[in-house]
Design an enzyme around this catalytic site. Structure first.
Site, PDB file in Angstrom:
ATOM      1  N   TYR A 103      74.603  45.815  36.185  1.00  0.00           N
ATOM      2  CA  TYR A 103      75.387  45.248  37.285  1.00  0.00           C
ATOM      3  C   TYR A 103      76.030  43.924  36.911  1.00  0.00           C
ATOM      4  CZ  TYR A 103      73.034  48.563  40.415  1.00  0.00           C
ATOM      5  OH  TYR A 103      72.576  49.687  41.026  1.00  0.00           O
ATOM      6  N   LYS A 147      39.434  37.183  44.093  1.00  0.00           N
ATOM      7  CA  LYS A 147      40.369  37.201  45.223  1.00  0.00           C
ATOM      8  C   LYS A 147      41.718  37.803  44.816  1.00  0.00           C
ATOM      9  CE  LYS A 147      42.296  32.701  44.299  1.00  0.00           C
ATOM     10  NZ  LYS A 147      43.028  31.619  44.883  1.00  0.00           N
TER      11      LYS A 147
HETATM   12  C1  LIG Z   1      38.377  27.240  45.527  1.00  0.00           C
HETATM   13  C2  LIG Z   1      38.766  27.920  44.269  1.00  0.00           C
HETATM   14  N1  LIG Z   1      37.911  27.942  43.246  1.00  0.00           N
HETATM   15  C3  LIG Z   1      38.210  28.543  42.084  1.00  0.00           C
HETATM   16  C4  LIG Z   1      39.431  29.160  41.891  1.00  0.00           C
HETATM   17  C5  LIG Z   1      39.743  29.792  40.571  1.00  0.00           C
HETATM   18  O1  LIG Z   1      40.784  29.111  39.934  1.00  0.00           O
HETATM   19  P1  LIG Z   1      41.227  29.539  38.460  1.00  0.00           P
HETATM   20  O2  LIG Z   1      41.844  30.874  38.595  1.00  0.00           O
HETATM   21  O3  LIG Z   1      42.202  28.490  38.052  1.00  0.00           O
HETATM   22  O4  LIG Z   1      39.995  29.569  37.642  1.00  0.00           O
HETATM   23  C6  LIG Z   1      40.353  29.150  42.931  1.00  0.00           C
HETATM   24  C7  LIG Z   1      41.675  29.745  42.735  1.00  0.00           C
HETATM   25  O5  LIG Z   1      42.667  29.295  43.160  1.00  0.00           O
HETATM   26  C8  LIG Z   1      40.022  28.520  44.156  1.00  0.00           C
HETATM   27  O6  LIG Z   1      40.871  28.496  45.179  1.00  0.00           O
END
Ligand SMILES: Cc1ncc(COP(=O)(O)O)c(C=O)c1O
Length: 380
Positions: free
Chosen positions: A272, A38
């Site tokens: 700055y 994702k």
């Molecule tokens: C439902 C779910 N599973 C797994 C993950 C993966 O998490 P991580 O990156 O801590 O392994 C996420 C990430 O936020 C998530 O939302």
């Protein structure tokens, strides 16, 4: 001197494979792995990360994910259009108005309410296709997820719905990255009790899952049928304490080059606001990277970069497109020399976690931010 881009993020896809293998080794052959890609693969590229771990694109058996995880339907569609054939799970569920795309692209949404399930059932009816869903139970994250007491009644209702198949039951850990295990064990106990009740009532749910990256390594008793690694695939530790034996390879390297060097006199100020005053005659180099390309302004004065494998201090306020470093200690430092913002050289390393620590954040945010703002290139 040849042209070079202002800064470049190099993604080492073989590091993603290396890290995936560490997960496989940890969970063993009977547990499936859903690779979380994702948010543009945590800044590493949604499609590129998924293809690397997809058997349809040549990944061997122990280097291939069983499924991919995205947050939103739109990301799932992108993966389908790129030719990814594996199951794609939408961890954030189908937002209002997105339901019809779910059967069209064979996506598998997580669901947190009966209302959401009904919307998907209607979409399935329209498309004349059964939609697979995973019920997400809230055991302590209190974000998405169904209250525990609603899970069994929902399962009973689902069994009457013609266009819904409950393929999975899952939860998400809120505390697995912490050293103190108390809170996470409480969550796990709640989930375990739920799983027992569901089984006692005779609901046949093929895939039970709970573990994110931290869960995979710290809670082997919670692997169930599938795990969902994200951050470890990209080579960062999820833990807020040193966790032994992770052996991950960072997949992201962020580099730039010196474009100008100024000789400053003791008492001169840099950038700055003149927040940094040189305490002795110094050589201050300009790098063509600033907050517009991923270097948070709040890191001003708090980070080091590598030049010739040596740590040098960033000085003065980070600007939109440029930032300054003190190269006085580097002999005969020249325009065109590489500076590493994230990465390693000659045994010295600056990690995304180090940068995140200086910001009061976590490596996840650095990866997403830098990966989306800087120019990316891939090496295999
Ligand atoms: C439902 C779910 N599973 C797994 C993950 C993966 O998490 P991580 O990156 O801590 O392994 C996420 C990430 O936020 C998530 O939302």
């Amino acid at each position: 001197m040849p042209y070079f881009p202002p800064s470049i993020v190099t993604i080492d896809l073989s590091a993603i494979t290396h890290n995936f293998r560490k997960v496989k080794k940890r969970v063993g052959p009977s547990v499936k792995v859903l690779a979380v890609v994702k948010s543009d693969g945590y800044g590493h590229g949604l499609v590129q990360a998924a293809k690397r771990l997809s058997s349809s694109f040549g990944a061997s058996r122990d280097e291939a994910a069983d499924a991919f995880g995205v947050s939103f339907v739109q990301e799932g569609i992108t993966l389908r259009k790129a030719g990814v054939k594996e199951p794609i799970m939408v961890l954030g569920g189908a937002l209002h108005g997105e339901e019809d795309a779910v059967p069209v692209h064979s996506l598998v949404p997580f669901v947190s309410s009966m209302e959401g399930i009904q919307r998907l059932n209607a979409a399935g009816k329209k498309a004349r296709r059964k939609i697979k869903v995973h019920i997400k139970a809230d055991t302590g994250m209190s974000r998405l997820g169904m209250p525990l007491k609603e899970v069994l009644p929902s399962l009973r209702e689902c069994s009457k719905l013609k266009f819904i198949k409950v393929e999975g039951l899952c939860t998400h850990f809120a505390f697995a990255f912490l050293k103190d295990k108390k809170k996470n064990l409480r969550q796990l106990k709640r989930f375990d009790n739920l799983v027992q009740e569901v089984r006692k009532e005779g609901h046949a749910i093929p895939t039970i899952h709970a573990c994110n990256s931290a869960g995979i390594f710290a809670y082997p008793e919670a692997h169930y049928d599938m795990v969902r690694p994200g951050i470890v695939l990209y080579g960062s530790s999820p833990f807020d304490y040193p966790f032994p034996g992770l052996d991950l390879k960072p997949a992201m390297r962020w580099t730039t080059r010196i474009v100008h060097i100024r000789e400053l006199k003791k008492g001169d100020t840099v950038s700055y606001g003149g927040n940094f005053t040189v305490s002795r005659d110094s050589r201050i180099a300009a790098l063509p990277v600033g907050y517009a390309r991923g270097l948070f302004r709040n890191l001003s004065g708090r980070i080091q970069v590598l030049v010739r494998g040596r740590r040098v201090q960033q000085v003065g306020t980070i600007c939109m497109d440029f930032t300054s470093i003190d190269v006085s200690a580097i002999d005969n430092c020249r325009v065109g020399e590489e500076a590493i913002l994230i990465g390693s050289e000659n045994g010295e390393e600056i990690t995304a976690s180090e940068m995140a620590g200086n910001l009061g954040s976590i490596s996840y945010e650095i990866h997403c931010h830098v990966g989306s703002l800087a120019k990316r290139r891939y090496v295999k």
